[in-house]
Motif scaffolding. Structure first.
Motif, mmCIF file in Angstrom:
data_model
loop_
_atom_site.group_PDB
_atom_site.id
_atom_site.type_symbol
_atom_site.label_atom_id
_atom_site.label_comp_id
_atom_site.label_asym_id
_atom_site.label_seq_id
_atom_site.Cartn_x
_atom_site.Cartn_y
_atom_site.Cartn_z
ATOM 1 N N UNK A 62 -34.862 2.789 45.573
ATOM 2 C CA UNK A 62 -34.761 1.679 46.519
ATOM 3 C C UNK A 62 -36.140 1.203 46.931
ATOM 4 N N UNK A 65 -37.657 -0.910 44.357
ATOM 5 C CA UNK A 65 -37.068 -2.229 44.147
ATOM 6 C C UNK A 65 -37.412 -3.185 45.277
ATOM 7 N N UNK A 66 -37.940 -2.685 46.396
ATOM 8 C CA UNK A 66 -38.404 -3.601 47.434
ATOM 9 C C UNK A 66 -39.927 -3.656 47.473
ATOM 10 N N UNK A 85 -56.874 -10.284 45.541
ATOM 11 C CA UNK A 85 -55.963 -11.403 45.265
ATOM 12 C C UNK A 85 -54.560 -11.078 45.756
ATOM 13 N N UNK A 86 -54.132 -9.839 45.516
ATOM 14 C CA UNK A 86 -52.799 -9.444 45.950
ATOM 15 C C UNK A 86 -52.716 -9.479 47.478
ATOM 16 N N UNK A 88 -54.432 -11.368 49.525
ATOM 17 C CA UNK A 88 -54.377 -12.762 49.989
ATOM 18 C C UNK A 88 -52.979 -13.327 49.768
ATOM 19 N N UNK A 89 -52.391 -12.944 48.639
ATOM 20 C CA UNK A 89 -51.043 -13.402 48.325
ATOM 21 C C UNK A 89 -50.042 -12.912 49.380
ATOM 22 N N UNK A 90 -50.191 -11.654 49.750
ATOM 23 C CA UNK A 90 -49.271 -11.081 50.733
ATOM 24 C C UNK A 90 -49.409 -11.764 52.091
ATOM 25 N N UNK A 92 -50.466 -14.834 52.692
ATOM 26 C CA UNK A 92 -49.928 -16.198 52.653
ATOM 27 C C UNK A 92 -48.402 -16.170 52.629
ATOM 28 N N UNK A 93 -47.841 -15.140 52.004
ATOM 29 C CA UNK A 93 -46.391 -14.994 52.013
ATOM 30 C C UNK A 93 -45.889 -14.680 53.418
ATOM 31 N N UNK A 97 -43.133 -16.935 55.211
ATOM 32 C CA UNK A 97 -41.842 -16.363 55.591
ATOM 33 C C UNK A 97 -41.659 -16.310 57.102
ATOM 34 N N UNK A 159 -36.730 -9.483 53.589
ATOM 35 C CA UNK A 159 -37.822 -9.968 52.744
ATOM 36 C C UNK A 159 -39.154 -9.807 53.471
ATOM 37 N N UNK A 162 -40.178 -6.308 53.385
ATOM 38 C CA UNK A 162 -40.706 -5.960 52.066
ATOM 39 C C UNK A 162 -42.198 -6.263 51.993
ATOM 40 N N UNK A 166 -45.517 -3.689 51.677
ATOM 41 C CA UNK A 166 -46.566 -3.802 50.674
ATOM 42 C C UNK A 166 -47.947 -3.871 51.306
ATOM 43 N N UNK B 65 -30.204 -2.672 48.081
ATOM 44 C CA UNK B 65 -31.430 -2.833 48.859
ATOM 45 C C UNK B 65 -32.093 -4.181 48.610
ATOM 46 N N UNK B 100 -43.264 -22.872 48.433
ATOM 47 C CA UNK B 100 -44.491 -22.087 48.590
ATOM 48 C C UNK B 100 -44.975 -21.548 47.238
ATOM 49 N N UNK B 104 -48.445 -22.700 45.007
ATOM 50 C CA UNK B 104 -49.479 -21.739 44.650
ATOM 51 C C UNK B 104 -49.537 -21.444 43.163
#
Lengths: 230, 230
Positions: A62, A65-66, A85-86, A88-90, A92-93, A97, A159, A162, A166, B65, B100, B104
């Motif tokens: 589980x 998968x999240x 980069x990851x 910054x992506x997180x 902005x997400x 959200x 979401x 999640x 991360x 999940x 979004x 991007x």
DNA sequence: TTTGCGAAAATGTGATCACAAAATGAGATT
DNA sequence: AATCTCATTTTGTGATCACATTTTCGCAAA
């Protein structure tokens, strides 16, 4: 140390072994107890939780998968590494959200709920003054969660969590290297906007809060932190 | 019929039993093969997949999940019911997440990739002409996925697919009661905007595509569909 | 010291079994 | 005909085991 020590966590009666393992691991990752790259083994965790491989494996599946954990080619499970980069992506997400979730929560919030949110904000500052970073972090998450979940039909909270999961590992590193948590005072701004039922202002305040909070670390600071994690 | 028949699905060599069960169930839910309220049992699925409870249970846990399935109080697993409010929530989430993601992705798309996206769009219309709704649906998802995943560090795709999964069951019902799929031609608009590298226009085109596509059903139409599903 | 090899240990996977709880259904009672 | 009761069946849960693969580590050779 393959399997880090897990934070305390009371096991509610009637909770299945699998749910307990999932909840405990999730919480640990969320508050940054695991460093990026840490490998997690089924048997190791089963022993730590005094159970058997079966429920632990389900919990790990589980979590992967999240996005909280990652399975490598050789099927081993690790806490994901974070690149700038990851990261910054997180962030902005999170902004996309959570400003969306906040906007759609406004119409559902009662006066009483807004007061409760204000009280949570007070408790955040209490914990910061007390120097308990983990507690402040959890209270901060409660602040956001309480706003978003006012919308009863909301789908977005899992979401958002999640994404929080991360960000957990980098958050743990940041806490180790920051003597004191500073929380930008956008919370008051958000609460005021909630009282005025100003959806746009609420969304803007939340976005600014995220951007100026953990998102406010510039690329250099993140790169430095990530190097420390390697 | 407790366990509906599963669509065909080739099992790649080397794929674990668990991954196979997960992929096959996921695909079935995504294209609307399961109706809301359908209950799924571990043993039933294990028999259908000619395997044993253990890997199936892991697959089911993952699917729950990410919101594709739901566990009831009595621990039974069902395909979630969809209310009009939940439906509207899912559509608005799709718009927020995908506009979004599209915005991007623009900077990362090569000319070649844009041509490929254009070719996928052609194949969608081919499938519609042929009357193969499921194939058209899958091609449409490929259209969106190909755009969003051009961003190599993107985190958002799993979240978007979670929302797609939650829309799957209602989509299956809609397909049964719509003689012909009509696809609003916002795809061309999106492709043109991609060529111009106009991030705002791309985001707008994607949002309009979602809104006027499945999202375009008004509340009454949804209520009617949901009643049929009960 | 470094490299290569092979045995031992660790690890993921999946089938099976026992147990408890829930659902089902047949038969009796009202 | 409707309702209640209890045995049977179904179902979820978790521990255990066997198997295959990978990793680890000690020891010998270069």
């Amino acid at each position: 140390m393959k399997t880090p020590t897990l934070p305390l966590f009371d096991r509610p009666e009637g909770m299945t072994t699998h749910d307990y393992a999932f909840a405990r691991l999730r919480q640990a990752i969320m508050v940054g107890s695991f460093r990026p790259g840490t490998s997690v083994t089924i048997r190791g965790l089963a022993e730590a939780l005094e159970s058997s491989p079966t429920p632990v494996r389900e919990a790990l599946r589980q979590l992967t998968s999240i996005g909280a954990l990652q399975v490598l080619e050789n099927r081993r499970i690790v806490v994901p590494h974070i690149t700038p980069a990851r990261f910054e992506e997180l962030i902005s997400l999170r902004i996309a959200l959570e400003s969306h979730a906040a906007r759609r929560a406004v119409a559902h919030l009662t006066e009483r709920q807004i007061e409760r949110i204000s009280a949570i904000d007070d408790s955040i500052e209490d914990e910061i003054r007390r120097g308990d970073q983990a507690a402040a972090l959890i209270a901060n998450q409660a602040f956001h969660r309480t706003i978003y979940t006012a919308n009863p039909d909301q789908i977005v909270m899992p979401l958002i969590e999640s994404v929080w999961l991360q960000l957990g590992p980098i958050l743990g590193i940041a806490m180790e290297h920051v003597s004191e948590l500073y929380v930008v005072d956008r919370h008051r701004e958000a609460i005021d906007a909630l009282r005025r039922r100003d959806e746009g202002a609420v969304a803007d305040a939340i976005a600014a809060d995220i951007r100026e909070g953990i998102g406010g670390f510039d690329q250099q600071a993140i790169a430095r932190l990530l190097k420390l994690a390697a």
